[in-house]
Design a protein around this motif. Structure first.
Motif, PDB file in Angstrom:
ATOM      1  N   ILE A  79      11.059  10.155  -1.711  1.00  0.00           N
ATOM      2  CA  ILE A  79      12.434   9.863  -1.298  1.00  0.00           C
ATOM      3  C   ILE A  79      12.465   8.642  -0.384  1.00  0.00           C
ATOM      4  CG2 ILE A  79      14.359  10.741   0.103  1.00  0.00           C
ATOM      5  CD1 ILE A  79      13.731  13.519  -1.030  1.00  0.00           C
ATOM      6  N   ALA A  80      11.490   8.556   0.533  1.00  0.00           N
ATOM      7  CA  ALA A  80      11.437   7.405   1.443  1.00  0.00           C
ATOM      8  C   ALA A  80      11.170   6.113   0.682  1.00  0.00           C
ATOM      9  CB  ALA A  80      10.360   7.622   2.499  1.00  0.00           C
ATOM     10  N   ASP A  81      10.322   6.166  -0.344  1.00  0.00           N
ATOM     11  CA  ASP A  81      10.019   4.969  -1.144  1.00  0.00           C
ATOM     12  C   ASP A  81      11.207   4.536  -1.998  1.00  0.00           C
ATOM     13  OD1 ASP A  81       7.438   4.334  -0.345  1.00  0.00           O
ATOM     14  OD2 ASP A  81       6.490   5.654  -1.818  1.00  0.00           O
ATOM     15  N   ARG A  82      11.930   5.495  -2.545  1.00  0.00           N
ATOM     16  CA  ARG A  82      12.970   5.165  -3.514  1.00  0.00           C
ATOM     17  C   ARG A  82      14.345   4.973  -2.888  1.00  0.00           C
ATOM     18  NH1 ARG A  82       9.311   3.952  -5.691  1.00  0.00           N
ATOM     19  NH2 ARG A  82       8.387   4.593  -7.692  1.00  0.00           N
ATOM     20  N   PHE A  83      14.589   5.558  -1.732  1.00  0.00           N
ATOM     21  CA  PHE A  83      15.934   5.490  -1.154  1.00  0.00           C
ATOM     22  C   PHE A  83      15.918   4.809   0.214  1.00  0.00           C
ATOM     23  CE2 PHE A  83      15.879   9.043  -4.161  1.00  0.00           C
ATOM     24  CZ  PHE A  83      16.912   8.666  -5.002  1.00  0.00           C
ATOM     25  N   ALA A 130       7.646   7.283   8.208  1.00  0.00           N
ATOM     26  CA  ALA A 130       7.449   6.516   9.443  1.00  0.00           C
ATOM     27  C   ALA A 130       6.300   5.525   9.306  1.00  0.00           C
ATOM     28  CB  ALA A 130       7.196   7.467  10.606  1.00  0.00           C
ATOM     29  N   LEU A 131       5.157   5.972   8.811  1.00  0.00           N
ATOM     30  CA  LEU A 131       4.012   5.078   8.689  1.00  0.00           C
ATOM     31  C   LEU A 131       4.255   3.999   7.638  1.00  0.00           C
ATOM     32  CD1 LEU A 131       0.984   7.527   9.042  1.00  0.00           C
ATOM     33  CD2 LEU A 131       2.048   6.076  10.771  1.00  0.00           C
ATOM     34  N   ALA A 132       4.976   4.347   6.571  1.00  0.00           N
ATOM     35  CA  ALA A 132       5.312   3.332   5.565  1.00  0.00           C
ATOM     36  C   ALA A 132       6.257   2.283   6.140  1.00  0.00           C
ATOM     37  CB  ALA A 132       5.938   3.997   4.349  1.00  0.00           C
ATOM     38  N   LEU A 133       7.214   2.704   6.965  1.00  0.00           N
ATOM     39  CA  LEU A 133       8.140   1.753   7.590  1.00  0.00           C
ATOM     40  C   LEU A 133       7.393   0.817   8.535  1.00  0.00           C
ATOM     41  CD1 LEU A 133      11.094   0.873   7.900  1.00  0.00           C
ATOM     42  CD2 LEU A 133      11.315   2.522   9.765  1.00  0.00           C
ATOM     43  N   ILE A 134       6.458   1.353   9.302  1.00  0.00           N
ATOM     44  CA  ILE A 134       5.658   0.512  10.196  1.00  0.00           C
ATOM     45  C   ILE A 134       4.838  -0.483   9.385  1.00  0.00           C
ATOM     46  CG2 ILE A 134       3.726   0.535  11.820  1.00  0.00           C
ATOM     47  CD1 ILE A 134       4.825   3.223  12.853  1.00  0.00           C
ATOM     48  N   ALA A 135       4.234  -0.023   8.293  1.00  0.00           N
ATOM     49  CA  ALA A 135       3.451  -0.927   7.440  1.00  0.00           C
ATOM     50  C   ALA A 135       4.332  -1.990   6.802  1.00  0.00           C
ATOM     51  CB  ALA A 135       2.720  -0.126   6.357  1.00  0.00           C
ATOM     52  N   ASP A 136       5.590  -1.661   6.490  1.00  0.00           N
ATOM     53  CA  ASP A 136       6.525  -2.644   5.946  1.00  0.00           C
ATOM     54  C   ASP A 136       6.774  -3.775   6.932  1.00  0.00           C
ATOM     55  OD1 ASP A 136       6.802  -1.128   3.664  1.00  0.00           O
ATOM     56  OD2 ASP A 136       8.724  -0.240   4.235  1.00  0.00           O
ATOM     57  N   TYR A 137       6.944  -3.436   8.191  1.00  0.00           N
ATOM     58  CA  TYR A 137       7.253  -4.429   9.215  1.00  0.00           C
ATOM     59  C   TYR A 137       6.023  -5.198   9.675  1.00  0.00           C
ATOM     60  CZ  TYR A 137      12.192  -3.368  10.126  1.00  0.00           C
ATOM     61  OH  TYR A 137      13.559  -3.254  10.026  1.00  0.00           O
ATOM     62  N   SER A 362      -2.591   0.864   2.587  1.00  0.00           N
ATOM     63  CA  SER A 362      -1.801  -0.323   2.260  1.00  0.00           C
ATOM     64  C   SER A 362      -2.633  -1.367   1.530  1.00  0.00           C
ATOM     65  CB  SER A 362      -1.212  -0.932   3.545  1.00  0.00           C
ATOM     66  OG  SER A 362      -0.338  -0.028   4.176  1.00  0.00           O
ATOM     67  N   GLN A 363      -3.948  -1.286   1.634  1.00  0.00           N
ATOM     68  CA  GLN A 363      -4.824  -2.218   0.932  1.00  0.00           C
ATOM     69  C   GLN A 363      -5.129  -1.790  -0.502  1.00  0.00           C
ATOM     70  OE1 GLN A 363      -7.853  -2.509   4.450  1.00  0.00           O
ATOM     71  NE2 GLN A 363      -8.116  -4.359   3.228  1.00  0.00           N
ATOM     72  N   ILE A 364      -4.806  -0.553  -0.836  1.00  0.00           N
ATOM     73  CA  ILE A 364      -5.232  -0.066  -2.160  1.00  0.00           C
ATOM     74  C   ILE A 364      -4.082   0.388  -3.044  1.00  0.00           C
ATOM     75  CG2 ILE A 364      -7.518   0.583  -1.312  1.00  0.00           C
ATOM     76  CD1 ILE A 364      -6.619   3.477  -1.198  1.00  0.00           C
ATOM     77  N   VAL A 365      -2.829   0.425  -2.517  1.00  0.00           N
ATOM     78  CA  VAL A 365      -1.671   0.770  -3.346  1.00  0.00           C
ATOM     79  C   VAL A 365      -0.551  -0.237  -3.100  1.00  0.00           C
ATOM     80  CG1 VAL A 365      -2.248   3.231  -3.278  1.00  0.00           C
ATOM     81  CG2 VAL A 365      -0.562   2.323  -1.680  1.00  0.00           C
ATOM     82  N   ARG A 366       0.407  -0.277  -4.018  1.00  0.00           N
ATOM     83  CA  ARG A 366       1.548  -1.178  -3.876  1.00  0.00           C
ATOM     84  C   ARG A 366       2.442  -0.745  -2.719  1.00  0.00           C
ATOM     85  NH1 ARG A 366       2.891  -0.275  -9.453  1.00  0.00           N
ATOM     86  NH2 ARG A 366       4.960   0.304  -8.682  1.00  0.00           N
ATOM     87  N   PRO A 367       3.189  -1.701  -2.107  1.00  0.00           N
ATOM     88  CA  PRO A 367       4.074  -1.347  -0.986  1.00  0.00           C
ATOM     89  C   PRO A 367       5.087  -0.254  -1.319  1.00  0.00           C
ATOM     90  CG  PRO A 367       3.795  -3.720  -1.080  1.00  0.00           C
ATOM     91  CD  PRO A 367       3.129  -3.161  -2.307  1.00  0.00           C
ATOM     92  N   ASP A 368       5.604  -0.231  -2.553  1.00  0.00           N
ATOM     93  CA  ASP A 368       6.620   0.760  -2.904  1.00  0.00           C
ATOM     94  C   ASP A 368       6.030   2.133  -3.212  1.00  0.00           C
ATOM     95  OD1 ASP A 368       5.412  -0.118  -5.262  1.00  0.00           O
ATOM     96  OD2 ASP A 368       7.226   0.129  -6.449  1.00  0.00           O
ATOM     97  N   MET A 369       4.719   2.274  -3.000  1.00  0.00           N
ATOM     98  CA  MET A 369       4.066   3.570  -3.207  1.00  0.00           C
ATOM     99  C   MET A 369       3.414   4.101  -1.932  1.00  0.00           C
ATOM    100  SD  MET A 369       2.225   3.214  -6.910  1.00  0.00           S
ATOM    101  CE  MET A 369       3.181   2.974  -8.421  1.00  0.00           C
TER     102      MET A 369
END
Length: 429
Positions: A79-83, A130-137, A362-369
């Motif tokens: 849900i966090a990845d898609r929305f 939360a961790l995905a959002l931090i990695a995005d920024y 983050s080094q082994i998968v795409r950002p949207d995953m």
């Protein structure tokens, strides 16, 4: 003259990236404060709610939280990845805070069991988002440090939760007051967080003519996306290795978090308050400092090698191995100092490990995953952690020696160390 990014633009983006970490810090603190304080107040809770009965029942309750947390983690990540990562975080915070408040008003084991189970559902949506959002920024040079600062919130929550035993022992407060206060604090913080937190803007390519879709079409498309995302992750060798590496040390970590207050109280005949603080304060303080050091070291090592984060994480695992032997043998040697020293060593190793899991992912998968991937990691880790909690309760009832249990944990960490060194990361992005 063409426009180009200015120093002011870069500075503004950096401030926003660190603001996101600052906004999430209290959420991480509340997330783990709730988890730790029930462990620190175990004697008081079991003393008042008589029908809990046995250590196995207590372990089953802890396991139930983890199992539903595990099941819903990949869903929350998807849900966090898609929305929206922001809405996923804020919704999770509000829901678990409300359930925390309700936990302070339970009257039976059955009510406590289902409150903790519902807590697992609500909390499952937070960490992956939360961790995905931090990695995005934080794209690259500050990623491990940023995750490390966020994880400091977790360690502060566990340390604060360790003092809950003193609150529970107080005739004027009691264990229920901790759940009331923590729940209300989370509900109130969710409101400003909703307005201050921001998702990273995503550019969307617009089609020339919009295509009309039915609800069934959207459902089928979402199902296809879930299947394709899962397939891509589960056929990624490096991701499978990271899942195993992430899971194996967590078996020991959950037992340390959930059972160490009770272990120290029983082994060294100390008060509930002192046991709760001793079981959480020292190793979490060590983890807090080492997460900052490990994040800084990993970010610098990445300038020389794509495996920099892996090497720092592996150093942490090397420290956890002897720590497990020390924790397991301290009661038999009647050495409280050895128990505390081993927990501190465990904390140092855990900080190095903890601040690099999302950066390695983050080094082994795409950002949207990223959020989905971390959700799957949480799924496997928490399912196994639930078994560890329940199993430890059963083994405690059967008087299995602690040195045997923690000796197995140490051997598991040896396997984990070998696994992380097999990961082959790609260029960071």
């Amino acid at each position: 003259m063409s426009a180009s990014p200015t120093t002011d633009d870069s500075s503004s983006l950096s401030r926003r990236a660190w603001l996101v970490v600052g906004l999430l810090f209290p959420v991480a603190l509340l997330n783990y404060l709730d988890r730790q304080m029930i462990a620190s107040m175990k004697v008081s809770v079991m003393g008042e709610i008589k029908d809990i009965g046995s250590e196995a029942n207590w372990g089953h309750m802890l396991a139930s939280f983890k199992w539903v947390y595990a099941i819903f983690s990949p869903i929350g990540g998807y849900i966090a990845d898609r929305f929206s990562r922001k809405l996923t975080i804020c919704g999770s915070l509000f829901a678990w805070s409300l359930i925390t408040w309700l936990t302070g008003h339970v009257g039976s084991f059955n009510e406590l069991y289902w409150a903790r189970t519902a807590m697992g559902i609500s909390e499952a949506f937070y960490i992956p988002a939360a961790l995905a959002l931090i990695a995005d920024y934080h794209t690259g040079g500050t990623r491990s440090r940023a995750v490390g600062v966020h994880q400091m919130g977790i360690y502060c929550g566990v340390m604060t939760g360790g003092f809950a035993g003193f609150v529970a022992d107080s005739p004027d407060l009691g264990w229920r007051s901790m759940f009331d206060f923590t729940g209300l604090a989370g509900i109130l913080y969710a409101i400003p967080l909703l307005f201050l937190l921001r998702d990273v803007p995503i550019q969307v390519v617009k089609q020339a003519a919009p295509i009309k879709t039915t609800v069934i079409d959207k459902f089928i498309q979402a199902l296809d996306n879930i299947i394709e995302t899962t397939r891509e992750l589960l056929t990624n060798r490096n991701f499978i290795l990271l899942v195993l590496y992430f899971t194996l040390p967590a078996l020991a970590a959950w037992v340390v978090r959930d059972w160490m207050p009770a272990i120290l109280q029983k082994a060294f005949n100390i008060s509930q308050g002192k046991a709760g603080v001793s079981a959480s304060l020292y190793w979490q303080a060590a983890a807090l400092l080492s997460a900052i050091l490990g994040g800084w070291l990993a970010d610098r090592w990445m300038r020389r090698s794509q495996r920099g984060r892996i090497y720092v994480s592996a150093i942490g695992m090397m420290l956890i191995i002897p720590a497990m032997y020390g924790v397991g043998n301290a009661p038999a040697l009647n050495s409280f100092a050895l128990a505390v020293a081993s927990l501190v060593l465990f904390g140092v190793g855990w900080g190095f490990f903890d601040c690099n899991n999302m950066p390695i992912l983050s080094q082994i998968v795409r950002p949207d995953m990223r959020a989905t991937g971390y959700g799957i990691m949480n799924f496997v880790s928490m399912m196994c952690g639930g078994v560890a909690d329940w199993g430890f309760g059963v083994m405690s009832d059967r008087h299995v020696p602690l040195n045997m249990i923690f000796g197995v944990f140490a051997l598991v960490c040896v396997v984990s160390l070998m696994i992380v060194l097999m990961i082959r990361p790609k260029r960071e992005g």
